[in-house]
Each structure stands twice: as C-alpha cells, then as structure tokens.
Scaffold this motif. Structure first.
Motif, PDB file in Angstrom:
ATOM      1  N   ARG A  35      -6.868   3.452   2.491  1.00  0.00           N
ATOM      2  CA  ARG A  35      -8.126   2.526   2.154  1.00  0.00           C
ATOM      3  C   ARG A  35      -9.071   2.050   3.342  1.00  0.00           C
ATOM      4  NH1 ARG A  35      -6.348  -1.399  -2.611  1.00  0.00           N
ATOM      5  NH2 ARG A  35      -8.423  -1.937  -2.399  1.00  0.00           N
ATOM      6  N   PRO A  69     -11.753   4.144 -10.053  1.00  0.00           N
ATOM      7  CA  PRO A  69     -12.304   2.858 -10.873  1.00  0.00           C
ATOM      8  C   PRO A  69     -11.042   2.123 -11.428  1.00  0.00           C
ATOM      9  CG  PRO A  69     -12.305   5.060 -12.062  1.00  0.00           C
ATOM     10  CD  PRO A  69     -11.662   5.511 -10.816  1.00  0.00           C
ATOM     11  N   GLU A  70     -10.232   1.645 -10.583  1.00  0.00           N
ATOM     12  CA  GLU A  70      -9.455   0.553 -10.982  1.00  0.00           C
ATOM     13  C   GLU A  70      -9.668  -0.724 -11.056  1.00  0.00           C
ATOM     14  OE1 GLU A  70      -5.549   0.836  -9.598  1.00  0.00           O
ATOM     15  OE2 GLU A  70      -4.971   2.937 -10.207  1.00  0.00           O
ATOM     16  N   THR A  71      -9.098  -1.858 -11.034  1.00  0.00           N
ATOM     17  CA  THR A  71      -9.475  -3.294 -11.089  1.00  0.00           C
ATOM     18  C   THR A  71      -8.787  -4.020 -10.027  1.00  0.00           C
ATOM     19  OG1 THR A  71      -9.787  -5.040 -12.678  1.00  0.00           O
ATOM     20  CG2 THR A  71      -7.857  -3.369 -13.011  1.00  0.00           C
ATOM     21  N   PRO A  72      -9.343  -4.091  -8.904  1.00  0.00           N
ATOM     22  CA  PRO A  72     -10.518  -3.926  -8.468  1.00  0.00           C
ATOM     23  C   PRO A  72     -10.921  -2.362  -7.995  1.00  0.00           C
ATOM     24  CG  PRO A  72      -9.755  -5.382  -6.793  1.00  0.00           C
ATOM     25  CD  PRO A  72      -8.692  -5.155  -7.827  1.00  0.00           C
ATOM     26  N   VAL A  73     -11.852  -1.967  -7.896  1.00  0.00           N
ATOM     27  CA  VAL A  73     -12.298  -0.610  -7.371  1.00  0.00           C
ATOM     28  C   VAL A  73     -11.622  -0.180  -6.104  1.00  0.00           C
ATOM     29  CG1 VAL A  73     -14.271  -0.958  -6.006  1.00  0.00           C
ATOM     30  CG2 VAL A  73     -13.943   1.216  -7.213  1.00  0.00           C
ATOM     31  N   ILE A  74     -11.075   0.997  -6.016  1.00  0.00           N
ATOM     32  CA  ILE A  74     -10.263   1.309  -4.986  1.00  0.00           C
ATOM     33  C   ILE A  74     -10.716   2.669  -4.331  1.00  0.00           C
ATOM     34  CG2 ILE A  74      -8.028   2.330  -3.873  1.00  0.00           C
ATOM     35  CD1 ILE A  74      -6.504   0.612  -5.944  1.00  0.00           C
TER      36      ILE A  74
END
Lengths: 110, 110
Positions: A35, A69-74
């Motif tokens: 990331r 699109p996870e939570t939060p976006v990665i």
DNA sequence: TATACTTACTTACATAAAGTAACGTGGTGA
DNA sequence: TCACCACGTTACTTTATGTAAGTAAGTATA
C-alpha cells in the motif's frame, strides 16, 4: 545538449531508472504488493514524489494499481510482468554494491 | 522523510546510479577512455553537469582522470577497476531494455 | 447530527538540482 | 598581438524535490 548517439531503448530505460526513487520503489515492490503508506515509510520518500512515481510507473506498465473496496478502501500497488522482469537489474546492483561499496564507517585506509 | 529499512550499501549504490547522467557517463566510458568533449557530445550532457559528475565519480573511485601533457594538453577519463566492475549492471539494463522498452514509434496497439 | 479519525492523495510554497550561455585559462599558430 | 582550441567555471533560469497543510471518501464515536 548535442545529439546523442546511444540506443534509444537503452536510453529510455536509463531515464526511467535514473529518476530519483524509481529504483527503490520497484525494489520495494519486488518484496510483494504494498500500500501507499507502506512504500512511503519503508523507503522514506515524500508522499508527493511517491504519488508522481507511481503514476509514471503505471504509465510505463511497470506497476499495477488495484482498488480493493474493503472497509476502509485499500489501494494495492504491485509489479506487472514488466516490473517483475526488472528483478535481475536490481539483483545485479545489489551484488555489485556488496562487493564495491564502502560505507563512511568503513572508510579508514580507503 | 521517515527512516528507511534498506541495506545501506545497496542504498548508496542506488543513490549513485540514480543520479541523472551517471549511468550514461559510465556506459560511455565502458567503450574506452575518453576526453571531456567526447563524452559531452556523445551523451548530450551539459558541460556543467558533466564536470560535476566526473568529479563525483572520481571521488567514488569509479573514474580516473589523467592529464597527458601533450600539445595541447589532453585530459583522459577512464574507468577504474571499480568502474569496470559495473559493466554487468549496464549490460543487464541493456538486455532488459531490448525486451521490454517500447518506443513512441512502436506504440500502436501497446 | 456533529466531531473526529483514517488512507490516499493534492496543493502551495521553499529549497536543491540541472540546463543555458557567456566567460576564464593555458597553450598554439598566424 | 589577435584569434583559436580544449577544458572547464560562473551567473542566471528552469525544473525537480521536499515539507507541511489541506481535501475527499468512508467509519466510528458521542
């Protein structure tokens, strides 16, 4: 500037690789997808320049950007095949550096 | 800037190689000893920066500067053993570029 | 509903590096 | 003496990088 007489492909490769940070970014991504912040803190680059470099490397087809699109976006950056293919370059530099580079702390009798 | 976690020798090598022009100067000198103007016109670098780079490369022990007291005086730049030992790095980049770099003129279907 | 927090950037401004062109130096040759 | 060449250097402009603050989308918390 006069007219150069060097192979244009080689020159283009060099102009990519000799941009500050580019090589370190690729080196870092060879360790696996990462990331934004991971890259930033591990090589010590400013957010602004990292942003520039990732865009350029994406344009050159060296780096792939994926939004998860996870939570939060990665947002995951990884190397493409072209990027992976640069590993020998980095390894060659690494080998060379182990043999030939002397650090400040080792410079006594030169 | 945060603290990097990369091998310092590798990092130092990278910081040398990723300075603009450094690699091209070494590449040029791999073809044989050369004079200031030869290097300048063949890679298209400005005199000011070439002067800087040659000094830095001399400090790093990569390049050797020889004054030949002929008429007129000739200044010959060549690679030291350390400089010659960088050939594999340059060759690896050259090979990679032949396979993976696409020039503008070839970019049609990507 | 408002406030605060996180990630992934972007923007504005300051400093450093590179480019350009003109100049300096030591020596030759006319 | 004047002009010329190789090898730089200097002064000035443009471009790249660094720093720090700000934005946007989404959550969590009160």
């Amino acid at each position: 500037m006069k007219q150069p007489t060097i192979c244009p492909k080689f020159e283009k490769a060099i102009s990519l690789l000799s941009q500050r940070w580019t090589t370190l970014v690729i080196y870092q991504l060879l360790l696996g997808p990462q990331r934004f912040n991971e890259i930033q803190t591990s090589i010590g680059i400013s957010g602004k320049v990292l942003s520039d470099r990732l865009k350029e490397l994406e344009n050159q087809g060296v780096v792939k950007r994926e939004v998860i699109p996870e939570t939060p976006v990665i947002i995951k950056y990884s190397l493409t095949e072209k990027g992976q293919s640069m590993e020998p370059i980095l390894k060659t530099i690494e080998n060379w550096s182990q043999t030939w580079i002397k650090l400040e702390s080792e410079l006594s009798s030169n």
